[in-house]
Design an enzyme around this catalytic site. Structure first.
Site, PDB file in Angstrom:
ATOM      1  CG  HIS A  20      -1.864   1.006   1.428  1.00 17.82           C
ATOM      2  ND1 HIS A  20      -1.563   2.302   1.768  1.00 17.82           N
ATOM      3  CD2 HIS A  20      -3.211   0.960   1.326  1.00 17.82           C
ATOM      4  CE1 HIS A  20      -2.679   3.000   1.859  1.00 17.82           C
ATOM      5  NE2 HIS A  20      -3.700   2.215   1.590  1.00 17.82           N
TER       6      HIS A  20
ATOM      7  CG  ASP B 260       0.567  -2.068   6.225  1.00 18.59           C
ATOM      8  OD1 ASP B 260      -0.412  -2.106   7.010  1.00 18.59           O
ATOM      9  OD2 ASP B 260       0.516  -1.546   5.098  1.00 18.59           O
TER      10      ASP B 260
ATOM     11  CD  GLN C  93      -6.864  -4.574   4.364  1.00 22.34           C
ATOM     12  OE1 GLN C  93      -7.790  -5.315   4.662  1.00 22.34           O
ATOM     13  NE2 GLN C  93      -7.058  -3.329   3.971  1.00 22.34           N
TER      14      GLN C  93
ATOM     15  CE  LYS D 174      -7.407  -0.076   6.197  1.00 25.09           C
ATOM     16  NZ  LYS D 174      -8.130   0.127   4.945  1.00 25.09           N
TER      17      LYS D 174
ATOM     18  CB  CYS E  62      -3.626   3.201  -1.558  1.00 21.14           C
ATOM     19  SG  CYS E  62      -4.877   4.409  -1.190  1.00 21.14           S
TER      20      CYS E  62
HETATM   21  N1  PMP Z   1      -1.765  -0.519   4.594  1.00 19.90           N
HETATM   22  C1  PMP Z   1      -2.727  -1.315   4.134  1.00 19.90           C
HETATM   23  C2  PMP Z   1      -2.382  -2.713   3.718  1.00 19.90           C
HETATM   24  C3  PMP Z   1      -4.037  -0.823   4.050  1.00 19.90           C
HETATM   25  O1  PMP Z   1      -4.998  -1.617   3.588  1.00 19.90           O
HETATM   26  C4  PMP Z   1      -4.321   0.500   4.452  1.00 19.90           C
HETATM   27  C5  PMP Z   1      -5.717   1.064   4.333  1.00 19.90           C
HETATM   28  N2  PMP Z   1      -6.295   0.871   3.074  1.00 19.90           N
HETATM   29  C6  PMP Z   1      -3.270   1.265   4.950  1.00 19.90           C
HETATM   30  C7  PMP Z   1      -2.015   0.738   5.010  1.00 19.90           C
HETATM   31  C8  PMP Z   1      -3.499   2.663   5.427  1.00 19.90           C
HETATM   32  O2  PMP Z   1      -4.379   2.671   6.498  1.00 19.90           O
HETATM   33  P1  PMP Z   1      -5.007   4.050   7.017  1.00 19.90           P
HETATM   34  O3  PMP Z   1      -5.531   4.756   5.812  1.00 19.90           O
HETATM   35  O4  PMP Z   1      -6.090   3.607   7.958  1.00 19.90           O
HETATM   36  O5  PMP Z   1      -3.911   4.794   7.703  1.00 19.90           O
END
Ligand code: PMP
Length: 405
Positions: free
Chosen positions: A122, A199, A202, A225, A363
């Site tokens: 991401h 990270d 998920q 999440k 993203c």
């Molecule tokens: N890493 C991963 C794998 C994600 O799925 C997300 C959210 N889509 C993020 C980072 C970023 O999370 P946040 O926008 O809640 O900071």
């Protein structure tokens, strides 16, 4: 399967909504999960009965808010199997947690050092390291994935050497659903004493995580999440490392002593938590984790796997539908493209039928480029989804195919 999904669904007010004249089918859980009544109640209770600032009031409400706020830290520490409660730092979410660590790493990296990430990041776990490396004159290396979206572990291993200072990877890919062998990857990085960040954005919604068994140094996630509120998340870091970690936000709460010309820093966790925190968010996050923990993690996973298997079976029968991300170890994420259509158009037509999915690059622009797609449509399943939801998804997909043909 013994999860009572109907009973679970009844606890989510949003799931009773109509969208575009149809009962909502919510399949955008990888973007954010819906909130059970228990979480909504915890937020309402805080704001209606003990709203107050923490750690500083000389009164009943502040004592109560502080107690609940610190109990929440214990809930997250237990959920992650942290060895000390102070290892949990509140953040605004995964992005902030990674930035907190990346800024400290950027100060410590030397020219010639290397940071390793993967092709499935991401942007939150890519742009941070890319920028840290640029600032320090260090090199960013990217471990490859297969066309199915599985990390190539031997290629990852080959990138790790005595110059590797830091390694970061996702527990689970948001765009593809791939579950990474996090323990094995961590052990490889540890063979050269690199620091490891996972990270976990998920990773946390599908069952508790054991950071001690994994062996990593940092694990970050977002509350929203995992059935909790937006704007709150946690960073877990090993006490011995975090206790001297460069402070990043300075101000109230995080200091020990202050003069006009200087300041000294407090102890963990306060030294990394400047300013009034998201108290309601923290309390709501703990309510979410407590709510989730009443279920057996294996049953949640089995339920989501069942939905994924059912969806995959239906997808295979649709001509012109191609799944993107077919690694053997996956959570309930189905990313796909429909031949001759743009994902955004597919999402639009599904929405008109009350089916909420996400479309776009998730993203993860470099990942989309690597896989040769402009983006995908992504349906992501959670504890409250049913086979009937999947049936609605597929009838909407067939309609989209007909309309866009
Ligand atoms: N890493 C991963 C794998 C994600 O799925 C997300 C959210 N889509 C993020 C980072 C970023 O999370 P946040 O926008 O809640 O900071």
């Amino acid at each position: 399967m013994s999860l009572n999904v109907e009973q679970i669904r009844a606890q989510f007010p949003v799931l009773q909504e109509q969208v575009n004249g149809q009962p909502l089918v919510y399949l955008d859980n990888a973007a954010t999960t819906q909130k059970p009544q228990a979480v909504i109640d915890a937020l309402v209770e805080y704001y209606s009965t003990y709203n107050s600032n923490v750690h500083r009031g000389a009164h009943f409400l502040s004592d109560k808010a502080t107690r609940r706020y610190e109990e929440a830290r214990q809930v997250v520490a237990n959920y992650l199997n942290a060895s000390r409660t102070e290892e949990v730092i509140w953040t605004s979410g995964t992005t902030e947690g990674i930035n907190l660590i990346a800024q400290g790493v950027a100060q410590r990296l030397q020219p010639g050092d290397e940071v390793v990430v993967t092709e499935m990041e991401h942007h939150a776990n890519l742009v941070t390291w890319q920028q840290a490396c640029k600032r320090a004159g260090a090199k960013l290396k990217v471990a490859p994935i297969s066309d199915a979206g599985e990390l190539d572990v031997s290629a990852f291993k080959a990138l790790i050497n005595e110059h590797t200072a830091f390694v970061a990877f996702p527990h689970i890919s948001n765009a593809l659903g791939t579950i990474n062998p996090v323990k094995e990857l961590t052990a490889i990085a540890k063979s050269v004493n690199a620091l490891v960040l996972i990270d976990g954005a998920q990773g946390v919604a599908h069952g508790a995580v054991d950071v001690q068994t994994i062996g990593c140094d940092f694990y970050v996630f977002s509350g929203h999440k995992v059935f909790g509120p937006t704007g709150v998340g946690a960073l877990w870091g090993r006490y011995e490392i975090l206790k001297d970690w460069p402070v990043w936000l300075v101000g109230g709460e995080m200091i020990a002593t202050v003069t006009y010309q200087d300041a000294t820093w407090g102890e963990l966790p306060n030294r990394l938590e400047a300013g009034t925190p998201n108290i309601a968010g923290v309390i709501g996050l703990a309510a979410a984790i407590n709510w989730l923990q009443q279920f057996d993690a294996n049953e949640i996973l089995a339920h989501e796997q069942d939905l994924l298997a059912y969806a995959t079976e239906l997808a295979e029968r649709i001509e012109g539908m191609r799944l993107v991300g077919t690694a053997p170890q996956k959570i309930g994420v189905m990313s796909f493209v429909l031949e001759g259509t743009h994902p955004a158009d597919v999402g639009f037509i599904l929405d008109k039928q009350g089916v909420a999915i996400r479309t776009g690059d998730h993203c993860a622009q470099p990942l989309m480029k690597r896989l040769g797609v402009p983006g995908t449509a992504r349906a992501s399943f959670s504890i409250y989804n049913t086979r009937a939801d999947i049936d609605r998804l597929f009838s909407a997909i067939k309609k989209a195919q007909m309309m866009l043909a």
